[in-house]
Design an enzyme around this catalytic site. Structure first.
Site, mmCIF file in Angstrom:
data_model
loop_
_atom_site.group_PDB
_atom_site.id
_atom_site.type_symbol
_atom_site.label_atom_id
_atom_site.label_comp_id
_atom_site.label_asym_id
_atom_site.label_seq_id
_atom_site.Cartn_x
_atom_site.Cartn_y
_atom_site.Cartn_z
ATOM 1 N N HIS A 46 -19.473 51.402 110.698
ATOM 2 C CA HIS A 46 -18.564 50.257 110.764
ATOM 3 C C HIS A 46 -17.597 50.273 109.583
ATOM 4 C CE1 HIS A 46 -21.063 48.586 113.836
ATOM 5 N NE2 HIS A 46 -22.045 48.226 113.046
ATOM 6 N N ARG A 62 -26.744 40.594 124.146
ATOM 7 C CA ARG A 62 -26.690 39.159 124.420
ATOM 8 C C ARG A 62 -26.180 38.873 125.824
ATOM 9 N NH1 ARG A 62 -22.909 35.058 123.638
ATOM 10 N NH2 ARG A 62 -21.390 36.745 123.419
ATOM 11 N N LYS A 63 -24.874 39.136 126.067
ATOM 12 C CA LYS A 63 -24.298 38.854 127.384
ATOM 13 C C LYS A 63 -23.643 40.089 127.978
ATOM 14 C CE LYS A 63 -23.235 33.946 127.777
ATOM 15 N NZ LYS A 63 -22.124 32.978 127.884
ATOM 16 N N LYS A 73 -19.783 44.638 116.382
ATOM 17 C CA LYS A 73 -19.811 43.833 117.620
ATOM 18 C C LYS A 73 -18.724 44.223 118.635
ATOM 19 C CE LYS A 73 -22.884 41.981 117.487
ATOM 20 N NZ LYS A 73 -24.184 42.749 117.448
ATOM 21 N N SER A 124 -19.441 37.171 119.495
ATOM 22 C CA SER A 124 -20.606 38.053 119.420
ATOM 23 C C SER A 124 -21.157 38.080 117.991
ATOM 24 C CB SER A 124 -20.207 39.464 119.880
ATOM 25 O OG SER A 124 -21.325 40.303 119.908
HETATM 26 P P1 A3P Z 1 -22.187 40.280 123.235
HETATM 27 O O1 A3P Z 1 -22.750 39.657 122.020
HETATM 28 O O2 A3P Z 1 -20.841 39.709 123.594
HETATM 29 O O3 A3P Z 1 -23.119 40.268 124.411
HETATM 30 P P2 A3P Z 1 -22.281 46.222 118.685
HETATM 31 O O4 A3P Z 1 -23.142 47.259 119.326
HETATM 32 O O5 A3P Z 1 -20.991 46.757 118.150
HETATM 33 O O6 A3P Z 1 -23.048 45.407 117.717
HETATM 34 O O7 A3P Z 1 -21.795 45.246 119.854
HETATM 35 C C1 A3P Z 1 -22.705 44.426 120.532
HETATM 36 C C2 A3P Z 1 -22.032 43.843 121.751
HETATM 37 O O8 A3P Z 1 -21.902 44.872 122.752
HETATM 38 C C3 A3P Z 1 -22.841 42.722 122.369
HETATM 39 O O9 A3P Z 1 -21.884 41.815 122.927
HETATM 40 C C4 A3P Z 1 -23.615 43.483 123.427
HETATM 41 O O10 A3P Z 1 -24.135 42.695 124.450
HETATM 42 C C5 A3P Z 1 -22.540 44.425 123.930
HETATM 43 N N1 A3P Z 1 -23.099 45.568 124.690
HETATM 44 C C6 A3P Z 1 -24.031 46.452 124.288
HETATM 45 N N2 A3P Z 1 -24.342 47.307 125.273
HETATM 46 C C7 A3P Z 1 -23.574 46.959 126.332
HETATM 47 C C8 A3P Z 1 -23.440 47.461 127.676
HETATM 48 N N3 A3P Z 1 -24.155 48.497 128.116
HETATM 49 N N4 A3P Z 1 -22.549 46.859 128.485
HETATM 50 C C9 A3P Z 1 -21.830 45.807 128.055
HETATM 51 N N5 A3P Z 1 -21.920 45.286 126.821
HETATM 52 C C10 A3P Z 1 -22.780 45.854 125.955
#
Ligand code: A3P
Length: 299
Positions: A111, A260-261, A56, A141
């Site tokens: 990870h 998500r956000k 995340k 997240s």
């Molecule tokens: P949120 O849950 O805060 O929105 P991972 O890929 O390590 O699982 O992390 C996921 C997080 O990265 C999520 O955060 C996701 O929305 C965010 N994320 C993925 N792509 C992104 C982008 N292009 N710009 C900003 N955040 C991004």
């Protein structure tokens, strides 16, 4: 947010059990002791590029950026091949098999904490890009992710989950240990650390720095294309990057999106002032003496 939340029973034959490996908690679905041993024994090539994070922290974002850099900004690969094939996750047996057969130079995601990472990496010239993120945002997240990722247990209340997170009683273990462990590689020529917050603040500049680390020269137009195609909006639209092709028994997108956000500081919408100070206390204790400054550290 806003997705209906209710108990979703595991499909028949699937257990939501966790197991321990090397002192770290892993889910029994997708992960196995055998897979983790295979990851440790993974033969590394000098031209491998590893996309490493605590979950995340921006894994799939960095994966998209690295995929696009690899293609000089041309989005066709990102639009035709799912991200889990472009940069397979090393710690599942399926991902490991994909990684083994991937065309070189390989892009591989992980990870894993540093002590479970492929041993061969440490005597290779392969590169690790480690992305870190404000752990309060990681917590929030992960809390939402745990409700849609079927291998994970339901996180319960945020209050309960906060304690588990601070104690490292979550899959992939403690954020603090993960970051401290990987920060031990700082200063190595083949290790590059960047934060989610830096990507947010200056994506183009970050891509330029990544290109220098990777020894890649991209034209201004190619850089623009990387930035445009790695945006949150572009990735959310791309079926190869938004996990909409993921099977329901792994990811239940009816309960919320993976992307998500995509902002920094969403923790402020979730943690009470008391929870935030509790977090800060543990953070100070657990990060003491590391000697690294992060964008979210108080001045
Ligand atoms: P949120 O849950 O805060 O929105 P991972 O890929 O390590 O699982 O992390 C996921 C997080 O990265 C999520 O955060 C996701 O929305 C965010 N994320 C993925 N792509 C992104 C982008 N292009 N710009 C900003 N955040 C991004």
């Amino acid at each position: 947010g806003g997705a209906p939340v209710g108990p979703v029973p595991p499909p028949p034959g699937m257990s939501h059990g966790y197991f321990q490996h090397g002192g770290i908690t892993f889910p029994g679905l997708l992960y196995s002791p055998r897979g983790l041993e295979a990851a440790r024994d993974f033969p590394v090539h000098d031209d491998d590029v590893f996309n490493v994070t605590y979950q995340k922290s921006g894994t799939v974002w960095m994966l998209e950026i690295l995929s696009l850099i690899r293609c000089d900004g041309d989005p066709r690969w990102c639009r035709s091949v799912p991200n889990w094939e472009r940069g397979p996750w090393l710690e599942t047996l399926l991902g490991l098999r994909r990684a083994r057969g991937a065309p070189r130079p390989r892009l591989i995601s992980s990870h894993l904490p540093v002590q479970l990472f492929p041993t061969a990496f440490f005597s290779s010239k392969a590169k690790v890009i480690y992305t870190v993120r404000n752990p309060k945002d990681v917590l929030v997240s992960l809390y939402h992710f745990a409700r849609i990722f079927r291998p994970y247990k339901d996180p319960g209340s945020l209050e309960q989950f906060l304690e588990q997170f601070l104690q490292g009683d979550v899959p992939f273990g403690s954020w603090f240990d993960h970051v401290r462990g990987w920060m031990g590689l700082r200063g190595r020529e083949n290790f590059f650390c960047i934060s989610y917050e830096e990507l947010q603040q200056d994506l183009r500049g970050s891509v330029e720095r990544l290109c220098v680390f990777l020894g890649r020269r991209l034209s201004a137009a190619a850089l623009d294309a990387v930035v445009a195609n790695a945006s949150f909006a572009a990735m959310s639209r791309n079926r190869m990057s938004n996990f909409s092709l993921s099977p329901l028994f792994i990811l239940d997108l009816r309960r919320g999106p993976f992307l998500r956000k995509g902002i920094s500081g969403d923790w402020k919408n979730h943690l009470t002032p008391e929870q935030s100070s509790r977090f800060d206390r543990v953070y100070r204790e657990r990060m003491a003496g590391l000697g690294v400054t992060f964008p979210w550290d108080p001045p």
